[in-house]
Design an enzyme around this catalytic site. Structure first.
Site, PDB file in Angstrom:
ATOM      1  N   GLU A 176       0.359 -13.474   0.828  1.00  0.00           N
ATOM      2  CA  GLU A 176      -0.536 -13.406  -0.333  1.00  0.00           C
ATOM      3  C   GLU A 176       0.109 -14.053  -1.548  1.00  0.00           C
ATOM      4  O   GLU A 176      -0.509 -14.858  -2.240  1.00  0.00           O
ATOM      5  CB  GLU A 176      -0.861 -11.940  -0.672  1.00  0.00           C
ATOM      6  CG  GLU A 176      -1.944 -11.303   0.160  1.00  0.00           C
ATOM      7  CD  GLU A 176      -2.187  -9.855  -0.245  1.00  0.00           C
ATOM      8  OE1 GLU A 176      -2.902  -9.164   0.491  1.00  0.00           O
ATOM      9  OE2 GLU A 176      -1.665  -9.422  -1.282  1.00  0.00           O
ATOM     10  N   GLY A 192       0.609  -6.779  14.119  1.00  0.00           N
ATOM     11  CA  GLY A 192       0.137  -7.756  15.098  1.00  0.00           C
ATOM     12  C   GLY A 192      -0.968  -8.651  14.612  1.00  0.00           C
ATOM     13  O   GLY A 192      -1.583  -9.350  15.406  1.00  0.00           O
ATOM     14  N   ASP A 227       3.603   1.965  -1.152  1.00  0.00           N
ATOM     15  CA  ASP A 227       4.345   2.215  -2.397  1.00  0.00           C
ATOM     16  C   ASP A 227       3.434   2.625  -3.554  1.00  0.00           C
ATOM     17  O   ASP A 227       3.782   3.502  -4.354  1.00  0.00           O
ATOM     18  CB  ASP A 227       5.107   0.956  -2.823  1.00  0.00           C
ATOM     19  CG  ASP A 227       6.291   0.653  -1.921  1.00  0.00           C
ATOM     20  OD1 ASP A 227       6.657   1.528  -1.129  1.00  0.00           O
ATOM     21  OD2 ASP A 227       6.829  -0.463  -2.018  1.00  0.00           O
ATOM     22  N   ARG A 265      -0.490   2.373  -3.545  1.00  0.00           N
ATOM     23  CA  ARG A 265      -1.941   2.484  -3.379  1.00  0.00           C
ATOM     24  C   ARG A 265      -2.514   3.749  -4.030  1.00  0.00           C
ATOM     25  O   ARG A 265      -3.554   3.720  -4.694  1.00  0.00           O
ATOM     26  CB  ARG A 265      -2.314   2.480  -1.895  1.00  0.00           C
ATOM     27  CG  ARG A 265      -3.823   2.526  -1.660  1.00  0.00           C
ATOM     28  CD  ARG A 265      -4.166   2.742  -0.185  1.00  0.00           C
ATOM     29  NE  ARG A 265      -3.585   1.735   0.669  1.00  0.00           N
ATOM     30  CZ  ARG A 265      -4.098   0.527   0.860  1.00  0.00           C
ATOM     31  NH1 ARG A 265      -5.195   0.185   0.224  1.00  0.00           N
ATOM     32  NH2 ARG A 265      -3.509  -0.336   1.669  1.00  0.00           N
ATOM     33  N   GLY A 286       0.771  -1.223   0.000  1.00  0.00           N
ATOM     34  CA  GLY A 286       0.000   0.000   0.000  1.00  0.00           C
ATOM     35  C   GLY A 286       0.804   1.277   0.000  1.00  0.00           C
ATOM     36  O   GLY A 286       0.544   2.194  -0.777  1.00  0.00           O
TER      37      GLY A 286
END
Length: 426
Positions: free
Chosen positions: A86, A52, A22, A24, A20
């Site tokens: 992912e 976390g 970099d 988004r 994100g």
């Protein structure tokens, strides 16, 4: 790249994997908007909270339910455990679910990804330190990066700008996403020859602007035909728009509302319009350099054509406009007699096949029902809508019940289509 199986029921067309901070607000935002404007349903996670937390089950499920995975590799992509997880799951889905993976190398090279060179080397050193008790996880991430770096993708430095790269990605995905849309077998009965004749009038090779009129009675299949054409050929245009029930919307919401819908679909802009003339000027000025596909379904007033699609100078070279209507004289007045196609009733054999698909869930009658089926087809008179409505009313019934319905059909005059439809609906 592998090709996803067309038989799988995909929930999303595209899953976007990115870091994100970099990309988004620039590349990913523009790519997502370009996909959505072309009707490609993309999953973009805007609400991830990495600190976390483990990657969510919903996110992994979204990956599995996406036909394509577009991975934007940026300098800090590997520093994110979420992105790494992912990617590992995406590579797994590529192998097990035949998902198509499209890597985009944003300020990094395919070699950097494949070998985890800088800027990824430091990220993996940190992962190894943090997860020294679970080195299997880190190795799984390394293997995923190595595999992704081998895939054919898009290296941003090879394009003149980001927009050029985005267009290439969207143009690649669009026709393949359309292949995944199932068309019912009933939709194609007797339709292909008519589509071929319309496309011959269309002349795909010509770079001029063409409007084609398609006319016929209600229920004859005009909407079905242009819907199939729209899905097959929309990827060839810079922008596309399918406006259904134009006549009804004209009565309910007015022409300026329809003009706004057309502009929003073709340009991705919401522009306030105060009059029909202002709307026409905006459409002409904004779209005269753009190659577009516009379909206006069920037009019933010449003003709808005058203020929505005007003349050939309204759109860029290669643009095509398809117009369906029940009013032959209206469409001739707009496009000329030699650019009008009359939709035909089904032949007896095609009508029987369409009826059987709805009555028996197969292309031919069940044993001992052929004569009765041909009687029904005779009274439907080759009208697709009548066959589609009547078919289910015979499904699962015995011969006595069939004969009762047919006797009721015989009492209805041949030209009373609504009466025949009412029997099926009842």
């Amino acid at each position: 790249m592998s090709y996803a199986s067309p038989s799988k029921d995909w929930k999303y067309d595209v899953f976007l994997s990115f870091r994100g901070e970099d990309t988004r607000k620039n590349f990913v935002s523009h790519l997502y908007n370009a996909l959505e404007q072309r009707g490609i349903h993309a999953f973009k996670d805007d609400d991830r909270l990495e600190t976390g937390k483990s990657i969510s089950y919903e996110l992994l499920k979204a990956i599995e339910e996406s036909r394509f995975a577009v991975v934007i590799f940026s300098k800090s992509y590997a520093s994110s455990k979420w992105c790494s997880e992912e990617l590992a799951h995406i590579i797994k889905c590529q192998s097990e679910l035949e998902q198509t993976v499209i890597p985009i190398f944003y300020d990094v090279s395919p070699s950097d990804v494949r070998h985890q060179n800088p800027p990824f080397a430091e990220s993996f050193s940190q992962h190894e330190e943090k997860y020294k008790d679970d080195m299997e996880k880190v190795q799984r991430w390394r293997d995923a990066f190595a595999e992704a770096g081998k895939l054919s993708g898009h290296d941003l430095k090879n394009y003149k700008d980001e927009v050029d790269c985005i267009n290439k990605v969207v143009d690649y995905i669009l026709p393949k996403s359309l292949q995944a849309i199932p068309t019912s077998s009933g939709s194609l009965v007797g339709v292909e020859p008519q589509i071929e004749k319309i496309i011959s009038l269309w002349d795909m090779e010509s770079n001029d602007v063409r409007s084609i009129g398609i006319w016929g009675m209600s229920g004859i299949g005009k909407t079905e035909i242009v819907s199939i054409i729209y899905e097959r050929y929309r990827h060839l245009f810079d922008a596309d728009c399918f406006l259904g029930d134009v006549g009804e919307m004209y009565q309910k919401k007015g022409l300026t509302w329809i003009q706004q819908a057309l502009i929003r679909k073709l340009l991705g802009k919401k522009i306030p319009i105060t009059s029909e003339r202002e709307g026409a000027i905006i459409i002409r000025n904004q779209l005269r350099w753009k190659k577009v596909l516009v379909i206006l379904d069920d037009v019933n007033h010449l003003n709808q054509l005058k203020f929505l699609v005007g003349g050939t100078e309204w759109f860029g070279g290669g643009s095509r406009v398809l117009i369906t209507t029940r009013d032959k004289h209206l469409i001739i007045a707009h496009v000329g007699e030699n650019k009008v196609y009359e939709v035909l009733l089904l032949s007896e054999n095609d009508a029987l096949e369409l009826f059987c698909l709805h009555a028996f869930k197969r292309k031919s009658p069940e044993r001992d029902f052929e004569e009765l089926s041909r009687e029904v087809v005779k009274y439907a008179d080759g009208l697709p809508l009548a066959l589609e409505v009547l078919g289910p009313s015979f499904c699962g019934r015995n011969k006595e019940q069939w004969r009762d319905i047919i006797d009721r059909l015989k009492k209805i005059p041949n030209d009373d289509i609504l009466g025949k439809l009412k029997i099926g609906l009842d």
